[in-house]
Design a protein around this motif. Structure first.
Motif, short mmCIF file in Angstrom:
data_model
loop_
_atom_site.label_atom_id
_atom_site.label_comp_id
_atom_site.label_asym_id
_atom_site.label_seq_id
_atom_site.Cartn_x
_atom_site.Cartn_y
_atom_site.Cartn_z
N GLU A 121 40.31 48.81 41.17
CA GLU A 121 39.49 48.13 40.17
C GLU A 121 39.74 46.62 40.19
O GLU A 121 38.80 45.81 40.09
N ALA A 122 41.01 46.24 40.37
CA ALA A 122 41.33 44.81 40.44
C ALA A 122 40.73 44.19 41.70
O ALA A 122 40.21 43.07 41.67
N ALA A 128 38.06 45.26 43.27
CA ALA A 128 36.61 45.16 43.08
C ALA A 128 36.26 43.99 42.18
O ALA A 128 35.25 43.31 42.38
N ALA A 129 37.11 43.74 41.17
CA ALA A 129 36.86 42.60 40.29
C ALA A 129 36.97 41.27 41.04
O ALA A 129 36.32 40.29 40.69
N LEU A 130 37.81 41.24 42.09
CA LEU A 130 37.95 40.03 42.89
C LEU A 130 36.87 39.90 43.95
O LEU A 130 36.86 38.94 44.71
N GLY A 131 36.01 40.93 44.03
CA GLY A 131 34.91 40.86 44.99
C GLY A 131 35.28 41.26 46.40
O GLY A 131 34.56 40.93 47.35
#
Length: 346
Positions: A216-217, A219-222
């Motif tokens: 999830e982290a 994915a949050a960073l792209g």
């Protein structure tokens, strides 16, 4: 003349007077507590030695039993070591060993390749793939390996020919099963399909052991999903996958002896053929045992160094390997022997 008496009061480390907070000394003769001299250094505490008599007794008994076993190996004529030495590197045995290694390599490669696909199918969001993958794993783990091998060895009884073409439509290529699937091929198919069921669960367990919060982290960073899988999931999952995967490879290596029921000239089958001719059962079984032990040891050493490679993510400075420790110890001994003066003690 009179000799001066030694002081009987000694400070007790850690004990202080409740009112003044000063260290307390205890008179060893009377037991009375007095204020200790602040300038007097407290004696160092004595650590009581631990005695383990039963540890030495058990170790001695174990060494005696081990020595008795080694003595039996060396003196019992039933082991027939000359026959063992004659056949351990015989050409027929080495050729059979090559077949065993080929079966292990093909079974491992195809099994883990199919197992990876099955693990991904079970973790996918597609319900059809999840059900098919679960049914495959359930079926192949439920059927004994020897039954699967015999089934593939007799596949020509069910299908005389195989065709490649459109399902339920015309066939483009047709060939006879007996001309394509030999005994060796049937053994590889049986071992690989059986191995895939266990490999799929090992790989799936390794993947789900990675904390979902990291993805999830990421994915949050792209970070793209493929890069997440390659740089985040795989390095951490491998630490869980490798020990169990190596155990499966070792089990498969020893499990190749089951294909002897298909008259394939692997190691155990060849040993049976030889002792069927000369009647030397025990030394020939020891030949197979020695090769299984040697190659299993090689696999275990490879497992150690592969696990050490993937442990870099959790340990900044991994501990030295056994070879490095032995080499360092030899260097210390060599340096001490050249620099220390003769007769000096440490």
């Amino acid at each position: 003349m009179s000799a001066s008496a030694a002081p009987d009061a000694a400070a007790v480390p850690g004990e202080t007077d409740a009112d003044t907070g000063t260290p307390v000394a205890v008179d060893t003769a009377t037991g009375a507590e007095t204020a200790a001299d602040p300038g007097q250094a407290a004696p160092a505490p004595t650590v009581a030695k631990q005695w383990h008599p039963w540890r030495w007794v058990i170790s001695a008994v174990a060494l005696i039993l081990l020595a008795q076993f080694i003595h039996g190996l060396a003196t019992n004529p039933g082991w027939d070591w000359p026959t063992f030495a004659k056949y351990v590197t015989a050409e027929s045995v080495l050729a059979a060993l090559k077949v065993t290694l080929e079966l292990t390599a093909w079974g491992t490669a195809l099994g883990f390749l199919l197992g990876t696909a099955l693990a991904i199918a079970r973790l996918s969001n597609n319900p059809v793939l999840r059900v098919i993958s679960w049914c495959y794993i359930w079926a192949f783990r439920s059927i004994p390996l020897i039954v699967q091998l015999l089934f593939w060895f007799n596949i020509a009884y069910l299908y005389n020919t195989l065709s490649l073409g459109i399902p339920f439509g015309p066939a483009f290529f047709t060939f006879e099963v007996n001309g394509v699937i030999s005994g060796f091929t049937a053994a590889v198919i049986g071992l690989a399909l059986h191995q895939a069921a266990y490999s799929a669960e090992i790989i799936r367990a390794g993947i789900i052991s990675v904390d979902a919060g990291q993805l999830e982290a990421a994915a949050a960073l792209g970070i793209p999903r493929l890069r997440q899988f390659r740089t985040i999931v795989v390095p951490q999952a491998m630490r869980s996958i490798l020990p169990n995967a190596t155990n499966e490879v070792i089990s498969l290596f020893k499990g190749t002896s089951i294909v002897s029921v298909m008259a394939i000239a692997e190691l155990f089958y060849q040993v049976q053929v030889i002792y069927g001719r000369n009647g030397r059962v025990v030394p020939l079984l020891m030949v197979a045992t020695a090769w299984y032990i040697v190659l299993t040891t090689v696999l275990s050493v490879a497992q150690y160094y592969i696990e050490r490679h993937y442990a870099k993510g959790t340990q900044r400075t991994p501990p030295p390997s056994p070879v490095a420790r032995a080499w360092q110890k030899l260097r210390e001994i060599a340096e001490n022997s050249t620099t220390a003066p003769r007769g000096a003690t440490r």
